[in-house]
Motif scaffolding. Structure first.
Motif: not given
Length: 206
Positions: A143-158
């Motif tokens: 999960l990545l976030d700041n004041d303007d963005w909220h991003v989720a990367l969900v999957g198989s990669p470790n």
């Protein structure tokens, strides 16, 4: 390859976009090519967009993290992973030292202390003890976030380099980000978010 949902309104580029000059000259592997390939396939990050992504050893999770930060500016990172490799963790540590990851919390499977003790040592050096937890974890969520963005990367990669086929979903959505943030933060804080009994620890003489 990636398939994304159409986005009618194009998001403006972040004025504080980060640059990773040092990562492109990294001696831990061919990260320059990996970053370029990752950027070409995923392309522009847009508000409200979801992409389904498949790769085969072309890049790793840290390359996607850097691609997102490069467009959206410095961000906080909250991650859960089953395994973490030395090279991948060292790259993330460099991004932290550059100030492009402004804060980080991590939930890792307990066996990293056996499989990759050096990677664990790097994370322990970078993160306060309250921001790093070892548990029984097979999830791979970043999960990545700041004041303007909220991003989720969900999957198989470790958090490793893997020559196998990997599939992920990359979503810019506060709702999706909040959903995963809830259980991940609780797990790191040992709040038992799943309301399930913890397995009993065996005694040494058993």
């Amino acid at each position: 390859m990636a398939i994304g949902q159409p986005e009618p309104q194009k998001a403006e580029s972040a004025s504080t976009a980060a640059r990773f000059v040092d990562l492109y000259r990294d001696n831990l592997g061919n990260i320059g090519k990996a970053m370029a390939t990752c950027s070409d396939v995923i392309g522009e990050i847009r508000h409200g967009e979801t992409q389904h992504i498949v790769s085969m050893g072309e890049w790793s999770a840290e390359h996607v993290i850097c691609h997102v930060i490069e467009q959206c500016g410095p961000m906080r990172l909250l991650m859960a992973t089953w395994s973490a490799a030395d090279a991948s963790v060292n790259r993330l540590a460099l991004v932290m030292e550059q100030g492009n990851i402004t804060a980080c919390r991590a939930l890792l499977d307990w066996r990293v202390k056996v499989r990759t003790p050096n990677a664990l040592a790097v994370l322990r050096k970078q993160l306060p003890s309250t921001d790093l937890r070892l548990d029984s974890c097979h999830a791979k969520v970043f999960l990545l976030d700041n004041d303007d963005w909220h991003v989720a990367l969900v999957g198989s990669p470790n958090l490793t380099a893997n020559p196998r086929i990997e599939a992920s979903v990359l979503t810019e959505s506060r709702e999706v980000w909040e959903f995963h943030r809830g259980w991940m933060e609780a797990a790191i804080d040992d709040a038992n978010p799943f309301d399930a009994p913890r397995p009993k620890k065996k005694r040494k003489n058993q």
